[in-house]
Design an enzyme around this catalytic site. Structure first.
Site, PDB file in Angstrom:
ATOM      1  N   ILE A   1       0.808  -1.210   0.000  1.00 10.52           N
ATOM      2  CA  ILE A   1       0.000   0.000   0.000  1.00 10.52           C
ATOM      3  C   ILE A   1       0.847   1.267   0.000  1.00 10.52           C
ATOM      4  CG2 ILE A   1      -2.019  -1.072   1.048  1.00 10.52           C
ATOM      5  CD1 ILE A   1      -1.135  -0.116   3.738  1.00 10.52           C
ATOM      6  N   ALA A   2       2.129   1.144   0.255  1.00  7.37           N
ATOM      7  CA  ALA A   2       2.995   2.329   0.241  1.00  7.37           C
ATOM      8  C   ALA A   2       4.430   1.881   0.089  1.00  7.37           C
ATOM      9  CB  ALA A   2       2.828   3.155   1.516  1.00  7.37           C
TER      10      ALA A   2
ATOM     11  N   GLY B   1       8.558   3.623   0.368  1.00  8.03           N
ATOM     12  CA  GLY B   1       9.419   4.753   0.663  1.00  8.03           C
ATOM     13  C   GLY B   1      10.869   4.405   0.436  1.00  8.03           C
ATOM     14  N   GLY B   2      11.751   5.352   0.779  1.00  8.82           N
ATOM     15  CA  GLY B   2      13.169   5.116   0.554  1.00  8.82           C
ATOM     16  C   GLY B   2      13.764   4.102   1.499  1.00  8.82           C
ATOM     17  N   MET B   3      13.111   3.864   2.667  1.00 11.20           N
ATOM     18  CA  MET B   3      13.686   2.977   3.660  1.00 11.20           C
ATOM     19  C   MET B   3      12.943   1.657   3.751  1.00 11.20           C
ATOM     20  SD  MET B   3      14.078   3.926   7.691  1.00 11.20           S
ATOM     21  CE  MET B   3      13.663   2.737   8.949  1.00 11.20           C
ATOM     22  N   ALA B   4      11.648   1.681   3.504  1.00 19.47           N
ATOM     23  CA  ALA B   4      10.846   0.471   3.696  1.00 19.47           C
ATOM     24  C   ALA B   4       9.601   0.544   2.827  1.00 19.47           C
ATOM     25  CB  ALA B   4      10.461   0.317   5.170  1.00 19.47           C
TER      26      ALA B   4
ATOM     27  N   LYS C   1       5.286  -2.747   8.095  1.00 18.11           N
ATOM     28  CA  LYS C   1       6.346  -1.975   7.446  1.00 18.11           C
ATOM     29  C   LYS C   1       7.592  -2.843   7.391  1.00 18.11           C
ATOM     30  CE  LYS C   1       8.752   2.472   7.831  1.00 18.11           C
ATOM     31  NZ  LYS C   1       8.824   3.715   8.624  1.00 18.11           N
TER      32      LYS C   1
ATOM     33  N   ASP D   1      10.370  14.104  10.603  1.00 18.92           N
ATOM     34  CA  ASP D   1       9.970  13.960   9.188  1.00 18.92           C
ATOM     35  C   ASP D   1       8.496  14.316   9.030  1.00 18.92           C
ATOM     36  OD1 ASP D   1      10.301  13.511   6.511  1.00 18.92           O
ATOM     37  OD2 ASP D   1      10.027  11.346   6.633  1.00 18.92           O
TER      38      ASP D   1
END
Length: 667
Positions: free
Chosen positions: A16-17, A19-22, A39, A133
């Site tokens: 569902i999403a 990002g740069g880390m996970a 996550k 963040d």
């Protein structure tokens, strides 16, 4: 990851999403039978022990927060090298989606959206945690509504306990954040406290009010430079009409001098409540409140300083505006910020010295004479009465008489609404159209000011027209990978449901065959779209038909849509005529349309028995053996011992299999 069972408990569903880390997946907690968000750290990052430890600290830090506007953290684990975090699942959208749809928005609406966010950060700051963040993507808004517990702050992945011993970046001098919301002190020396979160909230408020970010640039480095060297402009520069105290709140929260900002989100929340109350009271300008909120001017009498060595490198992550500031100089993209100068943190100047008061002195006596009665007294009284009357008339005019009531034009067409406003002596201004499920397209959805509110006589009323129901067409997904199809659905504001795998002779494995509903179908935002994904060509297990009739093999192959081909026919003394001697391939799997090759038996080879009557037994035997027969002799009933052949079995001229036995009857 999809379909995997983490830690023997969490069944991973669709992503569902990312990002740069996970990446974040919807998952099912099989033990408690509830939907959660998992996550998962990207593959390879877990090999970095420091990075993995920071991921673990995220769980512990976020789990300490128990607040209705913070996404809850349930669990954390490591499944055979896969580091993961289990969080509360919040179905809905993000504040970024609201900005795309509604910004620029009225100040009251912006503050109502931001109040739960600041409340959550205030709880974190009280617990000694910094988010680090804050951005619209990390504010989740549940489908049930946009108030109360439906607005939640997510991803305390960069949270760090405030400590007097360590004020630097989280790991090895690395600064992680989103460049559009980075406080100047983070760019200058990598140090952060709760005021960095306050700065990011101020930038988000600016974006809600104007629809744009305060600092733009062609690269993250340029944006970071502008955060250090340029103040955030007042929102009213782009959206005229905003109250002066709203500009002051943005200026206070985004002051480049961190000492001029609210010390934490709790103080910012107090200022936000003051501004929200003024808006509810209908105040359009409050110089006293604005002056109280506005940062105090500080003279620029400090020498400039160079960017510290802690900010030598900027790393830009793919697909986002996230950057990291490292201690080494290995990245060529860092030269744009090397040796730049920045204004250091300003400190309030010392108050101006006050001259000492003189001791009062006794006045000298003065000689007086009787004063005549002046005729100016009645004139002064008359002037005072006229002044009071003028002030009253002015107050009546400026406070009430010059205002009129906004007429009700909701549900009218733009032309009809404009005509009604003209009749009321008002001008119609065009607002940003928006979607509505109840108001037909082209009709007035809302006005600013609202119907019944006061507006200056001859002023303007902004009309917001309806775009009708918000609908999106299902994109054509055939031929995409499953991940690409999910991304395409997310861009169209549709929700990925589930995927089903099927065999396909035409679509390669891993690609989407079709969607349900089909491409081109019009759906509401958030409606579910299921995918059918190809497993590739269906394998067919080959059967061994050796020694069996070829006709049966051919019929079976046709039923499986395979091709049977007879490459040769051979004589065989062991395989009956019409049966299979051999096949290629004899085992394994094939696909539809593939060929199986056969060698089919013609049965034993037949040879004509020669005429041996009256021949000597030796000559007859040689002739038969030369043709491949086996010879056996037997005395006839009229045997005389002459050694000649009387007859044979089989008889001369008949066909017999090569290698069979021929009996000679001797006379």
């Amino acid at each position: 990851m999809v379909g995997r069972l983490l830690d023997g408990r969490y069944r991973v569903g669709p992503r569902i999403a990312r990002g740069g880390m996970a990446s974040v997946y919807e998952a099912t907690d099989t033990r408690l039978d509830r939907t959660v968000a998992v996550k998962v750290m990207h593959a390879g990052l877990g090999d970095d022990e420091d990075f993995a430890q920071r991921f673990v600290r995220e769980a512990r830090a976020a789990a300490r927060l128990n607040h209705p506007h913070v996404v809850g953290v349930y669990d954390q684990g490591d499944d055979d090298g896969t580091v993961f975090l289990v969080m509360e699942f919040v179905p809905g959208h993000t504040l970024r989606d609201v900005i795309r749809k509604e910004a620029p928005m009225p100040a009251a609406r912006a503050l109502a959206l931001l109040e739960p966010v600041v409340s959550a950060l205030a709880a974190a700051h009280r617990a000694g945690l910094i988010h680090r963040d804050v951005k619209p993507e990390n504010v989740l808004i549940a489908d049930e509504g946009e108030s109360g517990g439906a607005i939640k702050v997510a991803d305390f992945g960069l949270a760090k306990a405030v400590s007097a011993e360590t004020q630097h970046t989280a790991t090895s001098g690395v600064l992680i954040g989103t460049v559009s919301y980075l406080a100047p002190e983070l760019v200058v020396d990598g140090r952060a406290d709760s005021r960095a979160d306050v700065y990011a909230v101020g930038v988000v408020l600016y974006e809600l009010l104007t629809g744009t970010k305060p600092h733009e640039g062609e690269s993250p480095i340029q944006v970071a430079y502008r955060h250090v060297h340029h103040d955030v402009p007042p929102p009213s520069a782009l959206v005229p009409g905003l109250p002066d105290f709203v500009d002051a709140l943005v200026a206070r929260a985004t002051s480049r001098d961190s000492t001029q900002r609210p010390s934490d989100a709790g103080v910012l929340l107090h200022h936000l409540h003051r501004v929200a109350q003024a808006l509810r009271d209908g105040v359009s300008s409050d110089p006293e409140l604005a002056a109280d909120l506005m940062p105090r001017p500080v003279p620029l009498d400090h020498p400039e300083q160079e960017v510290g060595e802690d900010t030598i490198a900027l790393l830009t992550q793919v697909g986002s505006a996230e950057v990291g500031l490292l201690d080494d100089g290995t990245d060529d993209r860092t030269t744009a910020i090397e040796r730049h100068t920045v204004v250091p943190a300003r400190r309030p100047s010392a108050p101006a010295p006050v001259a000492p008061r003189r001791a009062p002195t006794r006045p000298a006596p003065v000689a007086t004479t009787p004063r005549r009665r002046s005729a100016k007294g009645p004139l002064v009284l008359l002037l005072a009465l006229l002044l009071v009357a003028g002030i009253g008339v002015g107050a009546w005019w400026f406070g009430w008489a010059r205002y009129t009531t906004t007429p009700g034009v909701l549900g009218l067409s733009e032309q009809a609404a404009t005509a009604r406003l003209d009749q009321a002596g008002l001008e119609a201004a065009e607002g940003e159209p928006t979607f509505s499920e109840s108001v037909p397209k082209g009709k007035v959805l809302q006005t600013d000011p609202s119907p019944g509110d006061r507006v200056l006589d001859g002023g303007s009323v902004t009309l917001v027209l309806s775009l009708g129901p918000e609908r999106y067409d299902v994109p054509s997904l055939r031929g995409m990978t499953e991940d690409a199809a999910q991304d395409a659905l997310a861009e169209t504001r549709l929700t990925f449901g589930e995927s089903t795998e099927r065999w396909s002779e035409k679509v390669p494995a891993g690609q989407v065959m079709k969607s349900t509903p089909a491409a081109g179908t019009t759906l509401k935002p958030g409606d579910t779209v299921d995918l059918v994904v190809s497993k590739g060509r269906k394998p067919i297990e080959v059967r061994d038909w050796t020694g069996k009739p070829f006709d049966r093999a051919q019929a079976w192959l046709e039923g499986k849509q395979l091709v049977g081909e007879v490459t040769s026919e051979e004589f065989s003394d062991t395989v009956a005529e019409g049966d299979v001697i051999s096949q290629t391939p004899a085992t394994g799997t094939l696909n539809k349309g593939d060929t199986v090759q056969f060698v089919v038996s013609q049965g034993p080879e037949l040879v004509e028995v020669p005429q041996t009557k009256a021949m000597g037994v030796e000559a007859a035997t040689d002739a038969l053996e030369e043709l491949g027969f086996v010879v056996r002799t037997e005395e006839s009933g009229s045997y005389l011992g002459l050694g000649f052949v009387l007859d044979s079995d089989p008889s001369a001229g008949s066909m017999a299999p090569k290698g069979s036995t021929v009996t000679l009857f001797l006379i």
